[in-house]
Every structure is written in C-alpha cells, then in structure tokens.
Design a protein around this motif. Sequence first.
Motif, PDB file in Angstrom:
ATOM      1  N   GLY A 182      -6.150  11.360  -0.123  1.00  0.00           N
ATOM      2  CA  GLY A 182      -6.528  12.134   1.054  1.00  0.00           C
ATOM      3  C   GLY A 182      -5.356  12.395   1.976  1.00  0.00           C
ATOM      4  N   LEU A 183      -5.667  13.020   3.094  1.00  0.00           N
ATOM      5  CA  LEU A 183      -4.663  13.386   4.085  1.00  0.00           C
ATOM      6  C   LEU A 183      -4.622  12.371   5.206  1.00  0.00           C
ATOM      7  N   ALA A 184      -3.512  12.353   5.942  1.00  0.00           N
ATOM      8  CA  ALA A 184      -3.389  11.494   7.121  1.00  0.00           C
ATOM      9  C   ALA A 184      -4.464  11.897   8.142  1.00  0.00           C
ATOM     10  N   PRO A 185      -4.922  10.959   8.995  1.00  0.00           N
ATOM     11  CA  PRO A 185      -4.411   9.602   9.186  1.00  0.00           C
ATOM     12  C   PRO A 185      -4.986   8.569   8.210  1.00  0.00           C
ATOM     13  N   LYS A 186      -6.131   8.836   7.580  1.00  0.00           N
ATOM     14  CA  LYS A 186      -6.730   7.827   6.705  1.00  0.00           C
ATOM     15  C   LYS A 186      -6.030   7.769   5.364  1.00  0.00           C
ATOM     16  N   GLY A 187      -5.684   8.938   4.832  1.00  0.00           N
ATOM     17  CA  GLY A 187      -4.994   8.989   3.557  1.00  0.00           C
ATOM     18  C   GLY A 187      -3.516   9.253   3.752  1.00  0.00           C
ATOM     19  N   GLY A 188      -2.835   9.629   2.665  1.00  0.00           N
ATOM     20  CA  GLY A 188      -1.417   9.917   2.758  1.00  0.00           C
ATOM     21  C   GLY A 188      -0.571   8.659   2.664  1.00  0.00           C
ATOM     22  N   ALA A 189       0.735   8.809   2.950  1.00  0.00           N
ATOM     23  CA  ALA A 189       1.687   7.705   2.840  1.00  0.00           C
ATOM     24  C   ALA A 189       1.764   6.932   4.150  1.00  0.00           C
ATOM     25  N   HIS A 190       1.755   5.612   4.032  1.00  0.00           N
ATOM     26  CA  HIS A 190       1.847   4.737   5.194  1.00  0.00           C
ATOM     27  C   HIS A 190       2.872   3.644   4.894  1.00  0.00           C
ATOM     28  N   ARG A 191       3.628   3.257   5.914  1.00  0.00           N
ATOM     29  CA  ARG A 191       4.601   2.183   5.758  1.00  0.00           C
ATOM     30  C   ARG A 191       3.968   0.877   6.235  1.00  0.00           C
ATOM     31  N   VAL A 192       3.926  -0.115   5.346  1.00  0.00           N
ATOM     32  CA  VAL A 192       3.282  -1.390   5.673  1.00  0.00           C
ATOM     33  C   VAL A 192       4.215  -2.530   5.294  1.00  0.00           C
ATOM     34  N   ASP A 193       3.993  -3.695   5.896  1.00  0.00           N
ATOM     35  CA  ASP A 193       4.781  -4.879   5.537  1.00  0.00           C
ATOM     36  C   ASP A 193       3.907  -6.019   5.008  1.00  0.00           C
ATOM     37  N   ARG A 194       2.593  -5.749   4.870  1.00  0.00           N
ATOM     38  CA  ARG A 194       1.683  -6.756   4.325  1.00  0.00           C
ATOM     39  C   ARG A 194       0.526  -6.041   3.635  1.00  0.00           C
ATOM     40  N   ILE A 195       0.095  -6.613   2.517  1.00  0.00           N
ATOM     41  CA  ILE A 195      -1.040  -6.060   1.778  1.00  0.00           C
ATOM     42  C   ILE A 195      -2.039  -7.176   1.525  1.00  0.00           C
ATOM     43  N   ARG A 196      -3.295  -6.911   1.803  1.00  0.00           N
ATOM     44  CA  ARG A 196      -4.365  -7.862   1.523  1.00  0.00           C
ATOM     45  C   ARG A 196      -5.370  -7.214   0.578  1.00  0.00           C
ATOM     46  N   LEU A 197      -5.960  -8.012  -0.286  1.00  0.00           N
ATOM     47  CA  LEU A 197      -6.936  -7.484  -1.238  1.00  0.00           C
ATOM     48  C   LEU A 197      -7.919  -8.576  -1.623  1.00  0.00           C
ATOM     49  N   TRP A 198      -8.988  -8.141  -2.304  1.00  0.00           N
ATOM     50  CA  TRP A 198      -9.992  -9.084  -2.806  1.00  0.00           C
ATOM     51  C   TRP A 198      -9.830  -9.220  -4.314  1.00  0.00           C
ATOM     52  N   ALA A 199      -9.815 -10.462  -4.794  1.00  0.00           N
ATOM     53  CA  ALA A 199      -9.831 -10.744  -6.220  1.00  0.00           C
ATOM     54  C   ALA A 199     -10.993 -11.686  -6.506  1.00  0.00           C
ATOM     55  N   ASP A 200     -11.756 -11.401  -7.566  1.00  0.00           N
ATOM     56  CA  ASP A 200     -12.875 -12.283  -7.920  1.00  0.00           C
ATOM     57  C   ASP A 200     -12.388 -13.693  -8.227  1.00  0.00           C
ATOM     58  N   ASP A 201     -11.200 -13.785  -8.821  1.00  0.00           N
ATOM     59  CA  ASP A 201     -10.611 -15.092  -9.137  1.00  0.00           C
ATOM     60  C   ASP A 201      -9.208 -15.148  -8.520  1.00  0.00           C
ATOM     61  N   PRO A 202      -9.116 -15.525  -7.259  1.00  0.00           N
ATOM     62  CA  PRO A 202      -7.802 -15.528  -6.598  1.00  0.00           C
ATOM     63  C   PRO A 202      -6.803 -16.474  -7.253  1.00  0.00           C
ATOM     64  N   ARG A 203      -7.285 -17.591  -7.802  1.00  0.00           N
ATOM     65  CA  ARG A 203      -6.375 -18.527  -8.470  1.00  0.00           C
ATOM     66  C   ARG A 203      -5.747 -17.885  -9.701  1.00  0.00           C
ATOM     67  N   ALA A 204      -6.538 -17.130 -10.468  1.00  0.00           N
ATOM     68  CA  ALA A 204      -6.005 -16.435 -11.637  1.00  0.00           C
ATOM     69  C   ALA A 204      -4.989 -15.377 -11.213  1.00  0.00           C
ATOM     70  N   PHE A 205      -5.247 -14.706 -10.093  1.00  0.00           N
ATOM     71  CA  PHE A 205      -4.308 -13.714  -9.587  1.00  0.00           C
ATOM     72  C   PHE A 205      -2.971 -14.378  -9.258  1.00  0.00           C
ATOM     73  N   LEU A 206      -3.033 -15.507  -8.563  1.00  0.00           N
ATOM     74  CA  LEU A 206      -1.817 -16.220  -8.175  1.00  0.00           C
ATOM     75  C   LEU A 206      -1.074 -16.746  -9.403  1.00  0.00           C
ATOM     76  N   ASP A 207      -1.816 -17.267 -10.373  1.00  0.00           N
ATOM     77  CA  ASP A 207      -1.190 -17.773 -11.599  1.00  0.00           C
ATOM     78  C   ASP A 207      -0.492 -16.652 -12.369  1.00  0.00           C
ATOM     79  N   ALA A 208      -1.106 -15.457 -12.374  1.00  0.00           N
ATOM     80  CA  ALA A 208      -0.500 -14.322 -13.079  1.00  0.00           C
ATOM     81  C   ALA A 208       0.765 -13.837 -12.377  1.00  0.00           C
ATOM     82  N   ALA A 209       0.795 -13.938 -11.055  1.00  0.00           N
ATOM     83  CA  ALA A 209       1.937 -13.444 -10.278  1.00  0.00           C
ATOM     84  C   ALA A 209       3.094 -14.441 -10.231  1.00  0.00           C
ATOM     85  N   ARG A 210       2.798 -15.723 -10.331  1.00  0.00           N
ATOM     86  CA  ARG A 210       3.815 -16.756 -10.112  1.00  0.00           C
ATOM     87  C   ARG A 210       5.036 -16.622 -11.024  1.00  0.00           C
ATOM     88  N   PRO A 211       4.894 -16.366 -12.336  1.00  0.00           N
ATOM     89  CA  PRO A 211       6.089 -16.262 -13.184  1.00  0.00           C
ATOM     90  C   PRO A 211       7.038 -15.142 -12.758  1.00  0.00           C
TER      91      PRO A 211
END
Length: 215
Positions: A182-211
């Motif tokens: 979509g278009l700004a302000p909701k869509g488009g490109a945004h500069r961020v320094d943190r991203i948060r998300l939902w994972a059904d298995d957060p431990r599996a997400f962390l284990d996959a990212a750690r290596p």
Amino acid sequence: MSDQTTAPSPAVTRRIVSFLHRAWVAELRVYASIGRAIARRPAVPPGGTGIAYHRPVLTVLFIFIGLSAVEIPILDLIVHRWPIVRITLLVLGIWGVTWMLGLLCAMIMRPHAVSPEGIRVRNGLEIDVPISWDDIASVAISRRVDEPKRPRIAEGEYAERMQDETNIEIELERPTLVALPGLAPKGGAHRVDRIRLWADDPRAFLDAARPFLTA
C-alpha cells in the motif's frame, strides 16, 4: 452551458491503482497458496526453517470457512426460482469459500522464515518483509500485548502482531527500511530500528536464528 468533468487527482489515481494491484496480487496468491498446500511445499528458502504464526486465529478461520460453506446451499434453496440470481450467488459463494481457504493456506504455507539469507516476516497473503543478517543485532523472546488497532509502524518500530500480541523482538544494527503493501502513511517504505512479531513457537524461532547470529 458546457458540461465540465473533473478528473481524479493524481493522489486518488495512485490509490485506486495501488488497491487494484494489491487485490490482483492477493487473488493470485490465494490460488498459489492452495497449490502449495496440495503439493505440501511451504515457501521457505533452501536451508531455512519455517516458523508458524497462525495458531491464534486458526479456530476463527475454520468457523468463517464453515459458515461460508453452509451459507451456499441455504441461499441456493432460497433463490432457486430465479436462475440468474441463483447462479450469481452460487459463483460468489464458491469464490468466497475459495478465498477463505486460500487465506488459510497462505498463513500455513507462507510462515515466517529463518534462513541463511536472513529473516522473512510474513502474515497472510500480503506481508513478506525480508531482513538480512547484516541488519540484525539480536533476536530475543519478549512477549508484549499492544492496544487494539495500534499501527504496524509506530515510533520507529514495526510490529507484525497476531491478535494484538507479539513474542519475538528483533533489534536492528541501524535504522533499516521495511516495505509494507500500500501507500504511505500505512503502507510504503518505513525506517525502523526494531521489529516485533508473533511466532507460535518462539523457542523454535530463537533456536533457528541462533546459529546465524553467532556465525
């Protein structure tokens, strides 16, 4: 007195074009996701791990699909005397059920992906935000519940929630551009320094990212 027509403004034209493009892409992804589900081929890069996020809304989706499917024969019984209306509602009903099935398949077949290339943050038919490991400082389990209808982008933070909740926090090395549909302000490109998300298995997400974080 001559008739005068007012042409739509460029901003309105851009919004219409953007909406039609998004609708067309979503329609294609509905059928592509059903195809992936039939072939059992989730959209995960080679060497990557798919992390699901659909569990909180799975029951709701099944209810909507069930109600939509039951509605088709009921409406058909009501309007069977009028062939044109009957055929029109039948086509719309089948399309609606197919679309809902495609959305369900998209949420299952297009999971978050953790791969050698980086992390892909996903949600449904549209959201697919890639972040390279060069831009990631850390990944941690951190559960948070936001206020309803809080924007995805706020105060330099991008949050891809599931029912207003996130449980994974990704700190970035530097302000990084993320592109949303979509278009700004909701869509488009945004500069961020943190991203948060939902994972059904957060431990599996962390284990996959750690290596990749320690490499």
